[in-house]
Write a protein that holds these residues in place. Sequence first.
Motif, PDB file in Angstrom:
ATOM      1  N   VAL A   1       7.469  -2.947  16.762  1.00  0.00           N
ATOM      2  CA  VAL A   1       8.692  -3.607  16.297  1.00  0.00           C
ATOM      3  C   VAL A   1       8.669  -5.079  16.686  1.00  0.00           C
ATOM      4  O   VAL A   1       8.920  -5.966  15.857  1.00  0.00           O
ATOM      5  N   TYR A   2       8.355  -5.356  17.942  1.00  0.00           N
ATOM      6  CA  TYR A   2       8.341  -6.738  18.412  1.00  0.00           C
ATOM      7  C   TYR A   2       7.288  -7.591  17.706  1.00  0.00           C
ATOM      8  O   TYR A   2       7.533  -8.758  17.406  1.00  0.00           O
TER       9      TYR A   2
ATOM     10  N   TYR B   1       8.156 -10.889  15.578  1.00  0.00           N
ATOM     11  CA  TYR B   1       7.511 -12.172  15.877  1.00  0.00           C
ATOM     12  C   TYR B   1       6.815 -12.747  14.639  1.00  0.00           C
ATOM     13  O   TYR B   1       6.953 -13.931  14.330  1.00  0.00           O
ATOM     14  N   ILE B   2       6.097 -11.899  13.921  1.00  0.00           N
ATOM     15  CA  ILE B   2       5.384 -12.369  12.731  1.00  0.00           C
ATOM     16  C   ILE B   2       6.373 -12.876  11.681  1.00  0.00           C
ATOM     17  O   ILE B   2       6.171 -13.950  11.099  1.00  0.00           O
ATOM     18  N   PHE B   3       7.451 -12.140  11.438  1.00  0.00           N
ATOM     19  CA  PHE B   3       8.447 -12.605  10.472  1.00  0.00           C
ATOM     20  C   PHE B   3       9.103 -13.900  10.943  1.00  0.00           C
ATOM     21  O   PHE B   3       9.350 -14.803  10.143  1.00  0.00           O
TER      22      PHE B   3
ATOM     23  N   VAL C   1       6.332  -5.062  28.194  1.00  0.00           N
ATOM     24  CA  VAL C   1       6.351  -5.235  26.737  1.00  0.00           C
ATOM     25  C   VAL C   1       7.542  -6.120  26.341  1.00  0.00           C
ATOM     26  O   VAL C   1       7.407  -7.049  25.545  1.00  0.00           O
ATOM     27  N   ILE C   2       8.695  -5.858  26.919  1.00  0.00           N
ATOM     28  CA  ILE C   2       9.898  -6.626  26.609  1.00  0.00           C
ATOM     29  C   ILE C   2       9.740  -8.076  27.079  1.00  0.00           C
ATOM     30  O   ILE C   2      10.076  -9.014  26.349  1.00  0.00           O
ATOM     31  N   ALA C   3       9.212  -8.269  28.281  1.00  0.00           N
ATOM     32  CA  ALA C   3       9.017  -9.621  28.819  1.00  0.00           C
ATOM     33  C   ALA C   3       8.023 -10.418  27.976  1.00  0.00           C
ATOM     34  O   ALA C   3       8.235 -11.607  27.711  1.00  0.00           O
ATOM     35  N   GLN C   4       6.949  -9.770  27.541  1.00  0.00           N
ATOM     36  CA  GLN C   4       5.966 -10.460  26.697  1.00  0.00           C
ATOM     37  C   GLN C   4       6.608 -10.939  25.395  1.00  0.00           C
ATOM     38  O   GLN C   4       6.356 -12.057  24.944  1.00  0.00           O
ATOM     39  N   GLN C   5       7.445 -10.096  24.792  1.00  0.00           N
ATOM     40  CA  GLN C   5       8.122 -10.492  23.554  1.00  0.00           C
ATOM     41  C   GLN C   5       9.063 -11.664  23.814  1.00  0.00           C
ATOM     42  O   GLN C   5       9.112 -12.616  23.040  1.00  0.00           O
TER      43      GLN C   5
ATOM     44  N   THR D   1       8.605 -19.590  22.140  1.00  0.00           N
ATOM     45  CA  THR D   1       7.808 -20.636  21.490  1.00  0.00           C
ATOM     46  C   THR D   1       8.570 -21.269  20.331  1.00  0.00           C
ATOM     47  O   THR D   1       8.211 -22.346  19.882  1.00  0.00           O
ATOM     48  N   PHE D   2       9.621 -20.613  19.857  1.00  0.00           N
ATOM     49  CA  PHE D   2      10.408 -21.134  18.745  1.00  0.00           C
ATOM     50  C   PHE D   2      11.570 -22.009  19.193  1.00  0.00           C
ATOM     51  O   PHE D   2      12.260 -22.590  18.362  1.00  0.00           O
TER      52      PHE D   2
END
Length: 118
Positions: free
Chosen positions: A46-47, A51-53, A93-97, A103-104
């Motif tokens: 999901v993440y 991120y890609i979108f 996983v949550i922290a990485q996302q 970055t945005f």
Amino acid sequence: MQRWISSHWTDSKTILKKPLVFAEFGKSNKDPGYSTSVRDSFLNTVYTSIYIFARTRGTIGGGLVWQILAEGMDLYYDGYEIVSSQNPSTSSVIAQQSNKMTTFEHIENEDELQAIKI
């Protein structure tokens, strides 16, 4: 899941013309075949889509997993609970996302957005 995310993104961009946040998603520990690694893989899928979108198409503001709780909140456990101290891999996983989505923060234009790599 990726098709579901894609269709909702399309609706938000073309019909609603509003930004999109995916909220209240998760994996229940009550489901058959559940394991922490299955949940982590699901969240990562999901993440990654979010991120890609966000990176390539904009209009997605992020995702809110259901549900992060603190120690001692057992009354609120519904099968979807994530207690950071008890679930270090999921917390990672949550922290990485969260780190990737930052970055945005300071993007000024479309060229900068396209320059960001996964």
